[in-house]
Design an enzyme around this catalytic site. Structure first.
Site, PDB file in Angstrom:
ATOM      1  N   CYS A  75       0.871  -1.182   0.000  1.00 18.64           N
ATOM      2  CA  CYS A  75       0.000   0.000   0.000  1.00 18.64           C
ATOM      3  C   CYS A  75       0.909   1.232   0.000  1.00 18.64           C
ATOM      4  CB  CYS A  75      -0.871   0.009   1.253  1.00 18.64           C
ATOM      5  SG  CYS A  75       0.133   0.115   2.748  1.00 18.64           S
TER       6      CYS A  75
ATOM      7  N   HIS B  98       4.939  -5.854   9.219  1.00 15.94           N
ATOM      8  CA  HIS B  98       4.827  -7.241   9.663  1.00 15.94           C
ATOM      9  C   HIS B  98       4.960  -8.195   8.479  1.00 15.94           C
ATOM     10  CE1 HIS B  98       2.559  -5.711  13.448  1.00 15.94           C
ATOM     11  NE2 HIS B  98       3.867  -5.690  13.601  1.00 15.94           N
TER      12      HIS B  98
ATOM     13  N   HIS C  21       2.845   2.112  11.674  1.00 13.82           N
ATOM     14  CA  HIS C  21       1.713   1.972  12.603  1.00 13.82           C
ATOM     15  C   HIS C  21       1.610   3.151  13.568  1.00 13.82           C
ATOM     16  CE1 HIS C  21       2.568  -2.481  11.860  1.00 13.82           C
ATOM     17  NE2 HIS C  21       1.446  -2.201  11.241  1.00 13.82           N
TER      18      HIS C  21
ATOM     19  N   GLU D 278      -0.563  -0.198  16.323  1.00 10.68           N
ATOM     20  CA  GLU D 278      -1.296   0.956  15.791  1.00 10.68           C
ATOM     21  C   GLU D 278      -2.398   1.395  16.761  1.00 10.68           C
ATOM     22  OE1 GLU D 278      -3.387   0.580  11.891  1.00 10.68           O
ATOM     23  OE2 GLU D 278      -4.895   1.773  12.915  1.00 10.68           O
TER      24      GLU D 278
ATOM     25  N   THR E 215      -7.223   1.166  11.376  1.00 11.93           N
ATOM     26  CA  THR E 215      -7.284   1.407   9.927  1.00 11.93           C
ATOM     27  C   THR E 215      -7.498   0.140   9.096  1.00 11.93           C
ATOM     28  OG1 THR E 215      -4.883   1.226   9.781  1.00 11.93           O
ATOM     29  CG2 THR E 215      -5.791   3.450  10.006  1.00 11.93           C
TER      30      THR E 215
ATOM     31  N   CYS F  57      -8.654   2.583   6.387  1.00 14.13           N
ATOM     32  CA  CYS F  57      -7.791   3.031   5.295  1.00 14.13           C
ATOM     33  C   CYS F  57      -8.424   2.736   3.926  1.00 14.13           C
ATOM     34  CB  CYS F  57      -6.458   2.329   5.490  1.00 14.13           C
ATOM     35  SG  CYS F  57      -5.619   1.830   4.047  1.00 14.13           S
TER      36      CYS F  57
ATOM     37  N   SER G  23       0.822 -10.304  10.147  1.00 12.85           N
ATOM     38  CA  SER G  23       0.265  -9.070   9.590  1.00 12.85           C
ATOM     39  C   SER G  23      -1.252  -9.048   9.790  1.00 12.85           C
ATOM     40  CB  SER G  23       0.603  -8.993   8.089  1.00 12.85           C
ATOM     41  OG  SER G  23      -0.324  -8.169   7.425  1.00 12.85           O
TER      42      SER G  23
ATOM     43  N   ASN H  58      -3.539  -6.962   8.655  1.00 16.17           N
ATOM     44  CA  ASN H  58      -4.387  -6.726   7.472  1.00 16.17           C
ATOM     45  C   ASN H  58      -4.436  -7.946   6.564  1.00 16.17           C
ATOM     46  OD1 ASN H  58      -2.807  -6.174   4.799  1.00 16.17           O
ATOM     47  ND2 ASN H  58      -1.544  -5.230   6.384  1.00 16.17           N
TER      48      ASN H  58
ATOM     49  N   SER I 266       1.464  -5.239   3.293  1.00 15.37           N
ATOM     50  CA  SER I 266       2.904  -5.190   3.585  1.00 15.37           C
ATOM     51  C   SER I 266       3.663  -6.284   2.828  1.00 15.37           C
ATOM     52  CB  SER I 266       3.128  -5.303   5.095  1.00 15.37           C
ATOM     53  OG  SER I 266       2.332  -6.329   5.639  1.00 15.37           O
TER      54      SER I 266
HETATM   55  S1  SF4 Z   1      -3.186   2.665   7.009  1.00 15.51           S
HETATM   56 FE1  SF4 Z   1      -1.836   0.893   6.944  1.00 15.51          FE
HETATM   57  S2  SF4 Z   1      -2.625  -0.327   5.261  1.00 15.51           S
HETATM   58 FE2  SF4 Z   1      -3.497   1.718   5.023  1.00 15.51          FE
HETATM   59  S3  SF4 Z   1      -2.119   2.794   3.627  1.00 15.51           S
HETATM   60 FE3  SF4 Z   1      -1.453   3.211   5.720  1.00 15.51          FE
HETATM   61  S4  SF4 Z   1       0.101   1.679   6.176  1.00 15.51           S
HETATM   62 FE4  SF4 Z   1      -1.059   0.979   4.421  1.00 15.51          FE
END
Ligand code: SF4
Length: 288
Positions: free
Chosen positions: A18, A46, A78, A129, A166, A198, A226, A228, A269
């Site tokens: 991302c 992660h 994070h 985070e 997020t 996010c 991780s 996400n 990630s």
């Molecule tokens: S909040 Fe986390 S997943 Fe979303 S863009 Fe930022 S780093 Fe990436």
């Protein structure tokens, strides 16, 4: 496999890093190259493969402040709480790679707390985070994914601010918010909801789910630690057979037996190179 029973192999519309992780890695690589190495507080992302590559250019993750040896430290995408950042800055230069979307959630938590709201962060209380976001609420809040933790507050604060980690699934956050409204909408109450999920993950989850509906096997490439990546796998597993894999070496031939459509997606990630290696391995394993 014969050409006839060879499955279609399809990559999801959104894979690889991302923008937040890409930015964090760019900052780290630049600092590490300029200074011949640098320490990060905790894993900056992660993902083992990414951390290994960073280690090769001198990036070293330390778990505790006491273990930091150098006079510069990089904090992860994070983010960290203001108290932790202050502690770090007292003795060294701090380079932050906090993602803009995480910063938005931190700012929202701080503003809500300053306006007298008790802040509820929908998320994993143990995740860095979430700890950081809660830190911006200066102790005036809690993190949970279970509304019972809110109903157990005695007295229930009259002003509640609700936001999300997020990386959470939007539909799950919406369900949680409905439950909070049901239990907290009492006389004179005030509930302020801020959607801090996010945008990248929202689109990534939607793309993975869309592919899961068409595939009879979905591989989610990413780190087992991780959040996400696990969330994407959890979202898709009720829809189709889903496996979380870290690299191409984790693919089991038995998963491919009788499959017609294999989907591949990734966490935020995960490097695109790792996704491409998975695609290549799948092509080889299903070659006629
Ligand atoms: S909040 Fe986390 S997943 Fe979303 S863009 Fe930022 S780093 Fe990436």
């Amino acid at each position: 496999m014969t050409p006839k029973n060879r499955p279609v192999i399809e990559k999801a519309a959104r894979t690889g890093f991302c923008f937040g992780v890409r930015r964090a890695i760019n900052i780290l690589e630049k600092v590490a190259r300029e200074r011949g190495g640098v320490e990060t507080l905790g894993a900056v992302v992660h993902n083992q493969q990414v951390l290994q590559k960073l280690a090769e250019i001198g990036v070293k993750a330390v778990d505790n402040i006491e273990d930091i040896q150098g006079d510069t430290v990089v904090t992860s995408s994070h983010g960290v709480s203001p108290d932790l950042e202050e502690k770090l800055r007292a003795r060294r230069e701090v380079i932050s790679t906090t993602c803009h979307d995480v910063r938005r959630a931190q700012t929202a938590a701080a503003k809500l707390a300053q306006s007298g709201f008790f802040v509820i962060v929908y998320g994993d209380a143990g995740h860095p985070e979430v700890k950081g976001i809660l830190g911006w609420a200066k102790g005036k809040g809690l993190a949970t994914t279970d509304e019972k933790a809110v109903s157990a507050l005695d007295p229930l604060p009259r002003k509640l601010g609700v936001l999300s980690q997020t990386t959470q699934v939007p539909a799950h956050f919406a369900d949680f918010v409905k439950k909070i409204i049901d239990l907290a909408l009492i006389k004179n109450s005030e509930i302020h909801i801020i959607d801090t999920i996010c945008h990248d993950l929202r689109e990534r989850q939607a793309a993975a789910l869309e592919l899961a509906h068409r595939a009879d096997l979905l591989l989610v490439v990413g780190g087992r630690s991780s959040a996400n990546t696990s969330r994407i796998a959890g979202l898709c597993s009720p829809v189709t057979e889903t496996h979380l894999i870290e690299t191409a070496a984790d693919i089991r031939p038995a998963w491919l037996a009788g499959k017609k459509h294999v989907g591949v997606t990734s966490g935020a990630s995960t490097a695109e190179d790792t996704v491409e290696e998975v695609m290549k391995k799948l092509e080889e394993m299903t070659a006629p």
